[in-house]
Design a protein around this motif. Structure first.
Motif, PDB file in Angstrom:
ATOM      1  N   VAL A 271     -13.464   4.129   4.489  1.00 35.60           N
ATOM      2  CA  VAL A 271     -13.347   2.894   4.895  1.00 35.60           C
ATOM      3  C   VAL A 271     -12.666   2.782   6.285  1.00 35.60           C
ATOM      4  N   LEU A 272     -11.877   3.559   6.616  1.00 34.14           N
ATOM      5  CA  LEU A 272     -11.536   3.855   8.082  1.00 34.14           C
ATOM      6  C   LEU A 272     -12.628   3.802   9.097  1.00 34.14           C
TER       7      LEU A 272
ATOM      8  N   TYR B  40      -3.347   7.137  -2.800  1.00 33.83           N
ATOM      9  CA  TYR B  40      -2.782   5.809  -2.483  1.00 33.83           C
ATOM     10  C   TYR B  40      -2.863   4.793  -3.657  1.00 33.83           C
TER      11      TYR B  40
ATOM     12  N   TRP C  18       0.983  -1.074   0.097  1.00 36.43           N
ATOM     13  CA  TRP C  18      -0.099   0.009  -0.118  1.00 36.43           C
ATOM     14  C   TRP C  18       0.928   1.059  -0.042  1.00 36.43           C
TER      15      TRP C  18
ATOM     16  N   LEU D  13      -4.516  -5.280   3.684  1.00 41.83           N
ATOM     17  CA  LEU D  13      -4.472  -4.190   2.611  1.00 41.83           C
ATOM     18  C   LEU D  13      -5.539  -4.242   1.526  1.00 41.83           C
TER      19      LEU D  13
ATOM     20  N   ALA E 290     -10.570  -2.007   9.942  1.00 40.14           N
ATOM     21  CA  ALA E 290      -9.724  -1.248   9.216  1.00 40.14           C
ATOM     22  C   ALA E 290      -8.881  -0.307   9.811  1.00 40.14           C
TER      23      ALA E 290
ATOM     24  N   LEU F 104     -10.347   6.294   1.437  1.00 39.20           N
ATOM     25  CA  LEU F 104      -9.531   5.667   2.608  1.00 39.20           C
ATOM     26  C   LEU F 104     -10.315   6.219   3.924  1.00 39.20           C
TER      27      LEU F 104
ATOM     28  N   SER G  89      -8.503  -5.057   1.853  1.00 41.22           N
ATOM     29  CA  SER G  89      -9.776  -4.738   2.446  1.00 41.22           C
ATOM     30  C   SER G  89      -9.983  -3.056   2.684  1.00 41.22           C
ATOM     31  N   LEU G  90      -8.756  -2.497   2.441  1.00 42.07           N
ATOM     32  CA  LEU G  90      -8.995  -0.995   2.243  1.00 42.07           C
ATOM     33  C   LEU G  90      -9.290  -0.738   0.834  1.00 42.07           C
ATOM     34  N   ARG G  91      -9.087  -1.456  -0.029  1.00 40.49           N
ATOM     35  CA  ARG G  91      -9.399  -1.162  -1.410  1.00 40.49           C
ATOM     36  C   ARG G  91     -10.701  -1.612  -1.789  1.00 40.49           C
TER      37      ARG G  91
ATOM     38  N   TYR H 244     -11.462   6.144  -7.027  1.00 40.60           N
ATOM     39  CA  TYR H 244     -10.720   4.856  -6.689  1.00 40.60           C
ATOM     40  C   TYR H 244     -10.604   3.904  -8.446  1.00 40.60           C
TER      41      TYR H 244
ATOM     42  N   ASP I 265      -5.393   2.463   9.183  1.00 37.67           N
ATOM     43  CA  ASP I 265      -4.455   2.959   8.101  1.00 37.67           C
ATOM     44  C   ASP I 265      -3.116   2.329   8.530  1.00 37.67           C
TER      45      ASP I 265
END
Length: 470
Positions: A262-263, A280, A224, A326, A269, A259, A328-330, A378, A271
């Motif tokens: 997601v956080l 990113y 990431w 990583l 999740a 991001l 899962s962030l996307r 994204y 960072d």
């Protein structure tokens, strides 16, 4: 319509013709909740023969037919309109893996097989079916083919149309075309397989497919990466290609707004980097068991990127759990947008060289239309595809809905000016059919209408999807 319903029940069984509102409800609304329709009935055939009988009955009674897979689409292509006159043809019962040939590199399946099960069938013989989507646990391969779906592995393996060798299709008059041939070479006429891929159920019903499978890639090197801009991400892509070559399988981009969502909304999740960045990139190399140098290659390309100012920091996955975190962030972005509130989704393709300039220019234009609108950007840098979605200003969902037409028009105009496409991998469905026609040449639209008339002269197959009425 009583006679038609009786004929449908005779074809597929009483239990598989749904007419009660509570039974039909899940089939007449799309994943986004934007498109809600009505259906005369939902019919669930269990074989190609039954599909053919249903299609023939609808053709003879001039009843519109809406093919439906996992109903995970985002543009209303798999749900009926509000007239209540159409039959929804759900292929969810057709889930047989018909054949696997690891030597020839082919996998033959029913159209209703869930994408994750296609992947599992390939993995069972130590092979890879590379298409990967956020909805892979519920979308079906027939729907993927009908929309020419993309996903996170397009950079290396291509879109769905590049992963299919042959199809079985029920035509609008009920005849069955058996094109289930796994041939890599066949120069005996028009490529009918590719005609039906991406046709969104408007030319026929895909009931089976011969798919390409590849050597497994059990080794991965994943990072990431914080980058200062979209321009830097595009430059990083070049660096990654130079270092990794064919091992570069994924190159995804996301902005900080994505991001942050997601956080805020995805349980667990975290960072992975200390300092925030505007953009990113998720980069992954993949290889066979013999490809032992992927980690070193990834580290080398990241070192070059930092030295060149194309990357600022990176978190490298040190094991399967870290890799999953990583990813899962996307993969969580689309789902958490729904939690955040009203969202306006766009799926565009641009020349890769123009991604940075287009993105930089688009933000101020949208702020003029709706101050405070939040772009959630994204997508797949390697093929020029951005999911350029918009969340409402905080607490102002109604303002986004009111401005949706103007926001969409601004995005479409900018995409057309850059010689891009307003639909990269989601299809046109009902949402974009009229807009697509407006941006295509008269010749292109005429050719598409000619194909539609030739195969479906009565216009019964998924009407108002992909093509608007002439």
């Amino acid at each position: 319509m009583t006679d038609l319903l009786e004929r449908l029940r005779s074809a597929v069984g009483d239990d598989h013709v749904l007419t009660e509102p509570t039974d039909v409800a899940a089939y007449v609304v799309d994943w986004t909740g934007t498109h809600r329709g009505r259906a005369l009935a939902v019919v669930r055939p269990g074989s190609t023969t039954e599909v053919a009988e249903v299609v023939r009955a609808c053709a003879e009674t001039r009843t519109p037919l809406v093919p439906q897979g996992g109903n995970t689409g985002l543009v209303g292509g798999g749900v009926p309109d509000g007239s209540g006159t159409a039959v929804v043809l759900s292929l969810g019962r057709m889930r047989t893996v018909r054949d696997v040939d690891p030597v020839a590199g082919t996998l033959t399946v029913d159209a209703g097989v869930v994408l994750a099960d296609v992947q599992a069938a390939a993995a069972a013989v130590d092979r890879l079916f590379p298409m990967s989507l956020g909805s892979e646990g519920s979308c079906t391969i027939g729907g993927n083919l009908a929309t020419n779906a993309g996903g996170t592995a397009v950079l290396r393996y291509g879109m769905t149309r590049e992963l299919v060798l042959g199809l079985e299709v029920v035509l609008p008059d009920g005849r069955v075309w058996d094109g289930l041939r796994g041939l890599r070479k066949d120069n005996t006429g028009y490529d009918l397989t590719q005609l039906f891929v991406g046709s969104e159920g408007t030319l026929g019903v895909i009931t089976g497919a011969v798919l390409r499978i590849f050597p497994a890639t059990p080794r991965h090197a994943t990072a990431w990466v914080a980058v200062p801009s979209v321009a830097a991400a595009v430059s990083l892509l070049g660096i990654a290609q130079e270092h990794a070559g064919v091992h570069l399988s994924t190159f995804e981009i996301a902005n900080r707004q994505a991001l942050d969502l997601v956080l805020a909304h995805l349980p667990g999740a975290v960072d992975p980097l200390e300092a925030p960045s505007e953009w990113y990139v998720l980069v992954e190399l993949a290889g066979s068991a013999a490809d032992g140098g992927l980690d070193a290659t990834l580290e080398a390309l990241l070192a070059d990127a930092v030295e060149a100012g194309r990357a600022m920091d990176a978190a490298i996955a040190t094991g399967p759990g870290r890799r999953s975190a990583l990813w899962s962030l996307r993969e969580g972005i689309s789902e958490v947008q729904k939690v955040e509130g009203a969202t306006l989704k766009h799926d565009v393709t641009l020349p890769i060289a123009d991604l940075a300039a287009w993105t930089d220019a688009m933000g101020p234009v949208l702020q003029e239309v709706l101050p405070g609108v939040r772009p959630v950007t994204y997508g797949h840098v390697g093929d020029g595809n951005l999911h350029y979605n918009l969340n409402a200003p905080i607490g102002r969902d109604d303002d986004l809905r009111a401005a949706a037409g103007d926001l969409t028009a601004a995005i479409h105009e900018a995409v057309a000016a850059a010689h891009g496409s307003i639909s990269a991998e989601h299809g046109l469905g009902r949402t974009k059919a009229a807009a697509a026609a407006a941006y295509k040449s008269d010749v292109e639209v005429d050719l598409m209408r000619a194909l539609k008339r030739a195969l479906d002269p009565d216009g019964l197959m998924n009407p108002s999807v992909l093509l608007t009425a002439p």
